[in-house]
Scaffold this active site. Sequence first.
Site, PDB file in Angstrom:
ATOM      1  N   ARG A 204       0.864  -1.188   0.000  1.00 26.59           N
ATOM      2  CA  ARG A 204       0.000   0.000   0.000  1.00 26.59           C
ATOM      3  C   ARG A 204       0.892   1.226   0.000  1.00 26.59           C
ATOM      4  NH1 ARG A 204      -5.075   1.987   3.675  1.00 26.59           N
ATOM      5  NH2 ARG A 204      -6.051   0.492   2.268  1.00 26.59           N
TER       6      ARG A 204
ATOM      7  N   HIS B 254      -7.609   0.746  -6.092  1.00 24.89           N
ATOM      8  CA  HIS B 254      -7.792   0.001  -4.835  1.00 24.89           C
ATOM      9  C   HIS B 254      -8.560  -1.291  -5.166  1.00 24.89           C
ATOM     10  CE1 HIS B 254      -7.910  -0.859  -0.716  1.00 24.89           C
ATOM     11  NE2 HIS B 254      -8.774   0.025  -0.269  1.00 24.89           N
TER      12      HIS B 254
ATOM     13  N   GLN C 174     -10.532  -3.664  -2.669  1.00 26.90           N
ATOM     14  CA  GLN C 174     -11.752  -3.043  -2.130  1.00 26.90           C
ATOM     15  C   GLN C 174     -12.950  -3.336  -3.034  1.00 26.90           C
ATOM     16  OE1 GLN C 174     -12.196  -0.914   0.814  1.00 26.90           O
ATOM     17  NE2 GLN C 174     -14.313  -1.327   0.268  1.00 26.90           N
TER      18      GLN C 174
ATOM     19  N   ASP D 128     -16.959   8.105  -1.139  1.00 24.11           N
ATOM     20  CA  ASP D 128     -15.651   7.939  -0.495  1.00 24.11           C
ATOM     21  C   ASP D 128     -15.272   9.307   0.069  1.00 24.11           C
ATOM     22  OD1 ASP D 128     -13.112   7.045   0.268  1.00 24.11           O
ATOM     23  OD2 ASP D 128     -12.272   7.117  -1.761  1.00 24.11           O
TER      24      ASP D 128
ATOM     25  N   CYS E 216     -16.163   2.716   1.290  1.00 27.64           N
ATOM     26  CA  CYS E 216     -15.007   1.840   1.586  1.00 27.64           C
ATOM     27  C   CYS E 216     -14.516   2.015   3.018  1.00 27.64           C
ATOM     28  CB  CYS E 216     -13.892   2.106   0.583  1.00 27.64           C
ATOM     29  SG  CYS E 216     -13.416   3.840   0.481  1.00 27.64           S
TER      30      CYS E 216
ATOM     31  N   ARG F 266     -13.993  -7.295   3.174  1.00 27.07           N
ATOM     32  CA  ARG F 266     -12.580  -7.101   2.801  1.00 27.07           C
ATOM     33  C   ARG F 266     -11.766  -8.341   3.136  1.00 27.07           C
ATOM     34  NH1 ARG F 266     -10.199  -2.437   2.482  1.00 27.07           N
ATOM     35  NH2 ARG F 266      -8.810  -3.658   1.175  1.00 27.07           N
TER      36      ARG F 266
END
Length: 329
Positions: free
Chosen positions: A106, A133, A136, A229, A270, A315
């Site tokens: 990440r 991402h 996700q 988001d 998310c 997740r």
Amino acid sequence: MPVNLKGRHFLTLKDFTPEEIRYLLDLSHELKTKKRLGIRNKLLEGKNIVLLFDKTSTRTRCAFEVAAFDEGAQVTFLSNSQMGKKESLEDTAKVLGRFYDGIEYRGFKQETVELLAKHAGVPVWNGLTDMYHPTQILADFMTIEEHVHKPIDKVKLVYVGDARNNMGNSLMIGAAKLGMTFVGIAPKSLFPDPALVAQMEEVAKVTGASISFSEELEAVAGADAVYTDVWVSMGEEDQFAERIRLLEPYRVTMDLMRMSGNPDVIFLHCLPSFHDLETAVGRDVYEKFGISEMEVSDEVFRSKYSKVFDEAENRMHTIKAVMVATIGK
Ligand code: CP
Ligand code: NVA
């Protein structure tokens, strides 16, 4: 042909066919059911994985760790390595590839995760970059499949907010691949890169997806899922004033949810989310700009429409699926 993802990197959903994404979603549902039944197959037994984090995380780190532990793998968490400071990405990748069976990264640039993948010799998984991402999206689509009772290619997914960030980009890619109707609602200056949109329009021609963007909230009509988001992603913290100015009209409120015209519409995010004043950043924004909620109202976040904690749980199941598919037994 049966899907086989052994040895593959997971850097962006652009690299995966609809069948491969379908396979990962099916495996995620199966692994979730098995976990609920207490069935462990030790699918990652004997594997060692390393988690490299140049940005903060709660869900992604914990999802990788718990998924690994559940299936018998060992984990190293690394957030203060020599990488990029005293040692090149290439050399770091070559070293880690000798120790580990899989590498999660990440950080900031997509090129970093691509360079790691080029030199590691083992699968590299993207745990979020400025661009994408992808893990996700699997959790988001899994949650849609759990709560929207129609085939995913009949689902209308409406993303409201910063449509050019990692989530906006990745949701559009995932939707294009799976033949969904994707609408991005944002001010024009926050529409995604036209080159990426054009690429996804080409994918959509094959899969039957529909990709469109609008500055008007009315485009939420008919949504099965409304997604938002944060307005300011990690690494952009100097942008608060401008983003609040641009995005305040695009907050997800009960009025917006009602404008969908769908009593069964769901809300997704998310996470983490700024929906109240229970965070240091939220309080700082309140002091400077006088707003107590950012991208979503507290009312929507806590409403019956909100499936954000199922999404967060997913997740773990989806990241488990990615690891099992790429390095598992
Ligand atoms: N959604 C997500 O990636 O959460 P974290 O930043 O907590 O990992
Ligand atoms: N767009 C957000 C996603 C966090 C999971 C960020 O990059 O900070």
